[in-house]
Design an enzyme around this catalytic site. Structure first.
Site, PDB file in Angstrom:
ATOM      1  N   SER A   1      39.577  80.162 -48.328  1.00  0.00           N
ATOM      2  CA  SER A   1      39.296  79.224 -47.324  1.00  0.00           C
ATOM      3  C   SER A   1      40.270  79.828 -45.963  1.00  0.00           C
ATOM      4  CB  SER A   1      39.431  77.835 -47.491  1.00  0.00           C
ATOM      5  OG  SER A   1      39.212  76.931 -46.660  1.00  0.00           O
ATOM      6  N   THR A   2      41.163  78.845 -45.354  1.00  0.00           N
ATOM      7  CA  THR A   2      41.607  78.637 -44.130  1.00  0.00           C
ATOM      8  C   THR A   2      42.639  80.023 -44.193  1.00  0.00           C
ATOM      9  OG1 THR A   2      42.005  76.419 -44.093  1.00  0.00           O
ATOM     10  CG2 THR A   2      43.324  77.331 -42.801  1.00  0.00           C
TER      11      THR A   2
ATOM     12  N   ASP B   1      39.803  73.409 -53.722  1.00  0.00           N
ATOM     13  CA  ASP B   1      38.708  74.062 -54.027  1.00  0.00           C
ATOM     14  C   ASP B   1      38.818  75.449 -55.121  1.00  0.00           C
ATOM     15  OD1 ASP B   1      35.795  74.547 -54.329  1.00  0.00           O
ATOM     16  OD2 ASP B   1      35.804  75.780 -52.565  1.00  0.00           O
TER      17      ASP B   1
ATOM     18  N   HIS C   1      34.891  79.799 -47.209  1.00  0.00           N
ATOM     19  CA  HIS C   1      34.512  78.721 -46.527  1.00  0.00           C
ATOM     20  C   HIS C   1      34.305  78.888 -44.980  1.00  0.00           C
ATOM     21  CE1 HIS C   1      36.815  75.688 -49.387  1.00  0.00           C
ATOM     22  NE2 HIS C   1      35.869  76.524 -49.910  1.00  0.00           N
TER      23      HIS C   1
ATOM     24  N   MET D   1      43.056  75.593 -47.693  1.00  0.00           N
ATOM     25  CA  MET D   1      43.426  74.367 -47.677  1.00  0.00           C
ATOM     26  C   MET D   1      42.637  73.523 -48.739  1.00  0.00           C
ATOM     27  SD  MET D   1      43.637  72.012 -44.120  1.00  0.00           S
ATOM     28  CE  MET D   1      41.792  72.610 -43.908  1.00  0.00           C
TER      29      MET D   1
END
Length: 375
Positions: free
Chosen positions: A195-196, A318, A222, A315
């Site tokens: 993600s991030t 997940d 993401h 972050m």
């Protein structure tokens, strides 16, 4: 308090971003700027922890300003990007240039669209703020040492689809990543959750793998729908392996990486060593789309001990529940370490749960992926 500088040439967006961030009691807006030149002066004057940076601005655009920030006063920068193919391409360039992540501008000026980005914006600002000191220290260390040898993107592109015997893949330090000889392959599919801070991390991992990598790679990143296609295309031009946006029903091939389309989920149906990709909007109740949880869970159920999960920077948590299933079915899991994560959330979740077989620096992960295919 996280001190933020908002940079945007639109008075409406400056006010919107300032208002959204100002609602959070842990965030302080220390200033605003209308272009890159003003931004550089404001950073020197206010020393913000995080900068939100627009891309298209007069006098000095966001990419040019980002270059100055990363070179002269490094700190976390969040790009504020339009949800278009062109916006995606420029944003991906910004991530390559040092921006830690991005937030997408709302599709309209309707108040509901503005509020939709509030939670994501505040979460990302607070999460990436922790990297300011690390980025400053890393910049100082680089300034005091000679630059490390690296393999340019053009070399990867020229080597694309060459067998390992002709061209060795190289990571950021130039060390070759080789397939072992004489070992029996135990795992035949890799699932990556990220993600991030993910695009540069995924690029670093995939660009170090050889063209004859002996398994397909499935990626749940993401990212908005407008970004996943350009992201896959960019990786395809930089890596020896092939990279594409996943399509429902296609057969996953060795030496290929498949990026899940934004807003959907990527899983697989495996039978007799053949893997068919499943791209779907189900489950619609998933918090994230794509969902690392869904990817890891189904890969674990379908392949069991033949699966390898890799959790990179991101972050939240997940991927945790899905990795539990993967591990219960005999799969192995690798987690990126805290020192090299933009945000140590998703990897931390599986580390804290005791699910990670290895916790590694991002530069060590490509070789570890290959090694774990034979364990």
């Amino acid at each position: 308090m996280v001190r933020v500088l908002v940079v945007d040439d639109s008075a409406f967006m400056r006010k919107a971003l300032t208002n959204l961030l100002g609602k959070d009691p842990e965030i302080e807006i220390v200033g605003t700027a209308t272009n890159g030149l003003e931004a550089l002066d404001a950073i020197k004057a206010h020393d913000p922890d995080v900068v939100t940076l627009d891309i298209e601005m007069p006098k000095m655009d966001g990419l040019t300003a980002l270059g100055h920030i990363m070179r002269d006063m490094p700190r976390p920068v969040l790009m504020v990007s339009s949800l278009t193919t062109e916006g995606a391409a420029v944003t991906l360039k910004a991530l390559d240039a040092g921006a830690v992540d991005f937030v997408a501008k709302p599709s309209s000026t309707v108040s509901l669209d503005i509020l939709d980005m509030e939670k994501e914006l505040c979460q990302k600002v607070k999460a990436v703020a922790k990297r300011k000191r690390f980025m400053t220290l890393r910049s100082n260390m680089r300034a005091s040492t000679a630059p490390a040898a690296s393999t340019p993107a053009s070399a990867f592109a020229a080597a694309k689809r060459q067998p390992l015997s002709s061209v060795a893949a190289a990571n950021a330090t130039g060390a070759p990543v080789c397939l072992p000889k004489g070992k029996r392959q135990m795992r035949d599919l890799v699932a990556i959750g990220v993600s991030t801070g993910g695009p540069p991390a995924v690029q670093k991992v995939l660009s170090a793998l050889p063209a004859d990598f002996p398994a397909p790679i499935l990626i749940a990143q993401h990212m908005p729908a407008a970004f996943t296609g350009p992201f896959a295309a960019r990786l395809n031009g930089l890596c020896q392996i092939n990279v594409k946006e996943a399509e429902n029903g296609e057969t996953a091939k060795n030496g290929w990486a498949y990026v899940c389309p934004g807003g959907k989920h990527l899983t697989v149906k495996s039978r007799l060593g053949s893997h068919t990709l499943v791209v779907s909007e189900e489950p619609k109740t998933a918090l994230y789309k794509p969902s690392a949880n869904e990817l890891m869970r189904v890969v674990g159920e379908q392949l069991g001990s033949r699966a390898l999960g890799v959790m990179l920077t991101g972050m939240g948590s997940d991927g945790l529940e899905g990795t539990k299933v993967l591990k219960q079915r005999g799969g192995r899991a690798i987690a990126q370490n805290e020192a090299t994560c933009v945000v140590y959330g998703m990897p931390k979740a599986i580390v804290d749960a005791g699910l990670a077989d290895e916790i590694l620096d991002i530069d060590a992960i490509p070789a570890a992926i290959i090694d774990n295919l034979y364990k």
